[in-house]
Enzyme design. Structure first.
Site, PDB file in Angstrom:
ATOM      1  CE1 TYR A 122      -3.318  -2.717   0.092  1.00 12.32           C
ATOM      2  CE2 TYR A 122      -3.858  -2.115   2.345  1.00 12.32           C
ATOM      3  CZ  TYR A 122      -4.096  -2.878   1.233  1.00 12.32           C
ATOM      4  OH  TYR A 122      -5.101  -3.799   1.245  1.00 12.32           O
ATOM      5  CB  SER A 175     -14.451  -3.661  -2.141  1.00 10.80           C
ATOM      6  OG  SER A 175     -15.096  -2.785  -3.050  1.00 10.80           O
ATOM      7  N   PRO A 176     -16.514  -3.225   0.951  1.00 15.28           N
ATOM      8  CG  PRO A 176     -16.722  -2.213   3.043  1.00 15.28           C
ATOM      9  CD  PRO A 176     -15.704  -2.607   2.020  1.00 15.28           C
ATOM     10  CG  LEU A 177     -19.840   0.793   1.465  1.00 20.51           C
ATOM     11  CD1 LEU A 177     -19.727   2.239   1.918  1.00 20.51           C
ATOM     12  CD2 LEU A 177     -21.229   0.239   1.793  1.00 20.51           C
ATOM     13  N   GLY A 205     -16.671  -0.227  -3.971  1.00 16.20           N
ATOM     14  CA  GLY A 205     -15.977   0.948  -4.477  1.00 16.20           C
ATOM     15  C   GLY A 205     -16.773   2.230  -4.387  1.00 16.20           C
ATOM     16  N   GLY A 206     -17.752   2.266  -3.492  1.00 18.01           N
ATOM     17  CA  GLY A 206     -18.567   3.466  -3.304  1.00 18.01           C
ATOM     18  C   GLY A 206     -19.895   3.428  -4.019  1.00 18.01           C
ATOM     19  CG  LEU A 226     -23.468  -1.223  -2.833  1.00 18.57           C
ATOM     20  CD1 LEU A 226     -23.055  -2.519  -2.144  1.00 18.57           C
ATOM     21  CD2 LEU A 226     -24.909  -1.313  -3.341  1.00 18.57           C
ATOM     22  N   GLY A 255     -24.659   5.485  -1.881  1.00 14.28           N
ATOM     23  CA  GLY A 255     -25.608   6.542  -2.223  1.00 14.28           C
ATOM     24  C   GLY A 255     -25.100   7.408  -3.353  1.00 14.28           C
TER      25      GLY A 255
END
Length: 330
Positions: free
Chosen positions: A53, A211-213, A215-216, A218, A220
């Site tokens: 990273y 990546s729970p959303l 990549g964004g 989810l 909104g």
């Protein structure tokens, strides 16, 4: 903060995992330190990083940022369950990638130096190494554990078959083996439910979704686009995701609005409700984003809402008759 055991181990970790992938690239070192301080204030004790990273290839920039934060003292290291990773290239010379005994030893020592610590709590294989035998991998890892440099081991991006291979090889050596698997997992990417989650549950691994959303997508994003506050950096990924799912995402945002919750918080709460999930990796770029994420811990999704989410984002199920992995049988 809520805590749970990491898989079948006795280690207690927070149900939100602080991801550090943005540190040193999208988030300055000063802001990164502020985010980690705030995480401790909230009771988040589980920090995830990797030796690759950071913006500069091969330098472990993000690990260095964590190391300088630990060096400030104040119990920072003692309060942190520290997870990092090994496998991806740290240079272009032979033996600077993979899971050979040589690379594992060198990579571990380099991470310890950058992190300014004497041990890693959870050392994760960033990817399966198809060219190195498990006998070599577990021997190298057992030596690190005997030396006190690593306490627990985990995998990342493994298939269910890889988890079975790893655990059976560890069992033959009377070694604890893996205690966690870190996989991409969210409402829009549920492939791990086919075999990875069943394998993890069978062998007692905690699942750590990255990546729970998605990549964004989810978080909104459609509302943010209408309001003109969507981040430009995500436009490419969002466009690809919307190619076949725009209607589902629109319905998802409407469902969240109907229950009075932010889509990002609902996406995290859904993961927290899944059997075997230890906690999702959140990657806040600011302290404010971190603060907002804690709302997910307070949301309980009722059966009706969970059913609607399954309708919008159906789980992968071959033959559809039985839950995985039994869906493959007859």
């Amino acid at each position: 903060m809520e805590y749970t055991r990491l898989g079948r181990s006795g280690l207690s970790v927070s149900r939100l995992v602080l991801g550090t992938m943005n540190f040193g690239s999208r988030t300055s070192e000063e802001d990164s330190h502020a985010i980690m301080d705030r995480a401790h204030e909230h009771g988040i004790n589980f920090f995830d990083t990797a030796n690759v990273y950071g913006e500069k290839e091969g330098e472990g920039v993000t690990e260095q940022i964590l190391g300088r934060w630990f060096a400030q003292g104040g119990g920072r290291r003692d309060k942190t369950i520290l997870a990092t990773k090994v496998y991806l290239p740290m240079g272009d010379r032979p033996n600077e990638s993979g899971l050979s005994a040589l690379h594992i030893r060198r990579a571990c020592d380099a991470s310890l130096k950058r992190l300014q610590t004497d041990h890693i709590d959870l050392y994760q294989m960033h990817h399966i190494d198809r060219s190195t035998p498990w006998e070599e991998i577990w021997e190298a890892f057992s030596i690190l554990r005997q030396q006190g440099k690593v306490l627990y081991y985990g995998s990342s991006n493994f298939a269910g078959w890889h988890i079975a291979q790893a655990q059976e090889a560890a069992r033959s050596r009377h070694f604890l083996g893996l205690v966690s698997e870190q996989s991409i997992y969210n409402l829009m990417s549920r492939w791990v439910e086919l075999e990875v989650l069943p394998a993890a549950r069978h062998y007692g691994l905690g699942v750590i979704p990255w990546s729970p959303l998605h990549g964004g997508v989810l978080s909104g994003v459609l509302r943010k686009q209408r309001e003109g506050i969507a981040a430009r950096s995500g436009s490419g990924l969002w466009a690809a995701a919307f190619a076949g799912h725009r209607e589902s995402v629109e319905a998802y945002e409407k469902l969240c609005a109907d229950i009075g919750e932010d889509p990002a918080h609902v996406g995290l709460a859904w993961l927290l409700a899944q059997e075997g999930v230890t906690g999702p990796v959140i990657g806040p770029r600011t302290v404010e984003q971190l603060d907002g994420s804690l709302r997910a811990l307070q949301i309980t999704l009722d059966d009706g809402t969970l059913a609607k989410l399954d309708e919008l984002f159906p789980p992968p199920a071959p033959n559809g008759a039985k839950p995985a992995p039994e869906a493959y049988a007859w």
